[in-house]
Design an enzyme around this catalytic site. Structure first.
Site, PDB file in Angstrom:
ATOM      1  N   THR A   1      27.848   0.267  35.575  1.00  0.00           N
ATOM      2  CA  THR A   1      27.072   1.262  36.323  1.00  0.00           C
ATOM      3  C   THR A   1      27.819   1.747  37.567  1.00  0.00           C
ATOM      4  O   THR A   1      27.334   2.638  38.257  1.00  0.00           O
ATOM      5  CB  THR A   1      25.701   0.701  36.771  1.00  0.00           C
ATOM      6  N   GLY A   2      28.977   1.180  37.852  1.00  0.00           N
ATOM      7  CA  GLY A   2      29.737   1.556  39.038  1.00  0.00           C
ATOM      8  C   GLY A   2      30.515   2.853  38.851  1.00  0.00           C
ATOM      9  O   GLY A   2      30.612   3.392  37.747  1.00  0.00           O
TER      10      GLY A   2
ATOM     11  N   VAL B   1      31.606 -10.369  35.728  1.00  0.00           N
ATOM     12  CA  VAL B   1      31.391 -11.698  36.304  1.00  0.00           C
ATOM     13  C   VAL B   1      30.553 -12.598  35.399  1.00  0.00           C
ATOM     14  O   VAL B   1      30.452 -13.798  35.664  1.00  0.00           O
ATOM     15  CB  VAL B   1      30.744 -11.617  37.701  1.00  0.00           C
TER      16      VAL B   1
ATOM     17  N   ASP C   1      34.331  -5.293  39.685  1.00  0.00           N
ATOM     18  CA  ASP C   1      33.273  -4.535  39.023  1.00  0.00           C
ATOM     19  C   ASP C   1      33.665  -4.349  37.559  1.00  0.00           C
ATOM     20  O   ASP C   1      34.844  -4.156  37.258  1.00  0.00           O
ATOM     21  CB  ASP C   1      33.096  -3.157  39.697  1.00  0.00           C
TER      22      ASP C   1
ATOM     23  N   TYR D   1      14.854  -7.787  34.870  1.00  0.00           N
ATOM     24  CA  TYR D   1      15.440  -7.690  36.216  1.00  0.00           C
ATOM     25  C   TYR D   1      14.735  -8.632  37.184  1.00  0.00           C
ATOM     26  O   TYR D   1      15.381  -9.381  37.928  1.00  0.00           O
ATOM     27  CB  TYR D   1      15.338  -6.249  36.710  1.00  0.00           C
TER      28      TYR D   1
END
Length: 331
Positions: free
Chosen positions: A41-42, A63, A37, A151
């Site tokens: 937003t984690g 990523v 991550d 999105y």
């Protein structure tokens, strides 16, 4: 299971809502789990209970940049992506990059490791649907240049490149289309209706409903969602599959249920409807029932009570933080 025999799985977006629950599930299934991550937003609190375990490791990495994982990999779950309107309006380019560059990097990693990869798509590929319920054969009604387009189109591209790798390279792929999911670890202030309503009710505030509140959603409890994803990963089905709860209700009714369950006297306050906000969301899950023998089992009241209890355990100063909104800027 002996360490030599353990399967090894990479879960991206591991510190997020669904990613952290997936880490829990695969740890419980005795896998070696690698969580990844970039923390945009984690929340590390979602997985901090796993850090002490010998079969869990964490990589702080984006990523969208080259992904290297030493050693064997049997499976990859790609769940790295902003997942709420507030997020993809705040970080639209990162949202597009993780759906395109990030997915490309992980497909390449899966190819080099000969690993099976499951990518997380969503009901956003259907846009503001013109039919209901939405089946996997429906192509959608998407505005590619609207505020939600970053999105929607990221997820549509993600599906397209995944199928291209499947068809051209013979990669072992799975695609899950996730409908509205809720439960513990949802971010309190991510702008989505359900956590916003719960937080507002617990603070004794009015609940803000977009538009007239007659738009519908179908909410699936997180444990049901994780079970569906787990079964899809180990199935032989490579085409996109809906996983969600077809129990549809209006946003007005959802707000009233939360007011009732929290026991507060909040009222409903109406605010402008955001651009391209979907009017209906209801999954057709006939394929999941037939192919995976999967159907949701947690009723909404039970799931909502579990979720409300989770928020009630938060530190008071955290619960007091105001929720973000994403009002229609043209109104």
């Amino acid at each position: 299971m002996d360490k030599q025999e353990r399967k090894r799985i990479l879960i991206t977006g591991a510190a997020g809502f669904l990613g952290s629950h997936l880490c829990d599930r695969f740890i419980a299934e005795d896998f070696d789990v690698i969580g990844m991550d970039n923390m945009i937003t984690g929340d590390l609190r979602n997985i901090e209970h796993l850090f002490k375990l010998p079969n869990f490791e964490f990589y702080h990495h984006d990523v969208s940049k080259f992904v290297h994982v030493p050693g064997k990999l049997n499976f990859i779950l790609h769940f790295a992506s902003p997942a709420s309107p507030v997020d993809y309006l705040r970080i639209p380019i990162q949202t597009l990059k993780v759906g395109s560059l990030g997915t490309h990097n992980l497909l390449g990693l899966a190819k080099s490791k000969r690993a099976r990869i499951l990518v997380a798509s969503t009901s956003e590929v259907y846009g503001d649907p013109l039919i209901s319920p939405q089946s996997e054969e429906y192509w959608g009604n998407v505005n590619p240049v609207g505020p939600r387009g970053v999105y929607d189109e990221a997820k549509r591209f993600q599906e397209a490149i995944t199928m291209a790798y499947h068809n051209v390279h013979g990669l072992d792929t799975r695609i899950v289309r996730i409908f509205n999911t809720y439960g513990p670890r949802m971010r309190l202030n991510d702008g989505r209706a359900l956590p916003t309503f719960i937080a507002q009710a617990l603070r004794g505030e009015d609940l803000t409903v977009f538009g007239d509140g007659n738009q519908t959603r179908s909410f699936c409890y997180v444990s049901d969602q994780i079970e569906g994803i787990f079964r899809l990963l180990f199935s032989d089905y490579a085409q996109p599959m809906n996983i969600g709860n077809p129990d549809e209700l209006t946003i007005n009714n959802m707000a009233r249920e939360i007011i009732s369950l929290t026991g507060n006297q909040s009222k409903i306050r109406y605010v402008p409807l955001p651009i391209d906000d979907p009017k209906q969301r209801r999954p057709d899950i006939r394929k999941a029932r037939r192919i995976l023998n999967w159907t949701p089992t947690v009723n909404r009241k039970e799931g909502l009570l579990q979720t409300i209890n989770y928020y009630q355990q938060m530190p008071p100063e955290e619960l007091k933080q105001k929720n973000f909104t994403y009002y229609n800027q043209e109104q």
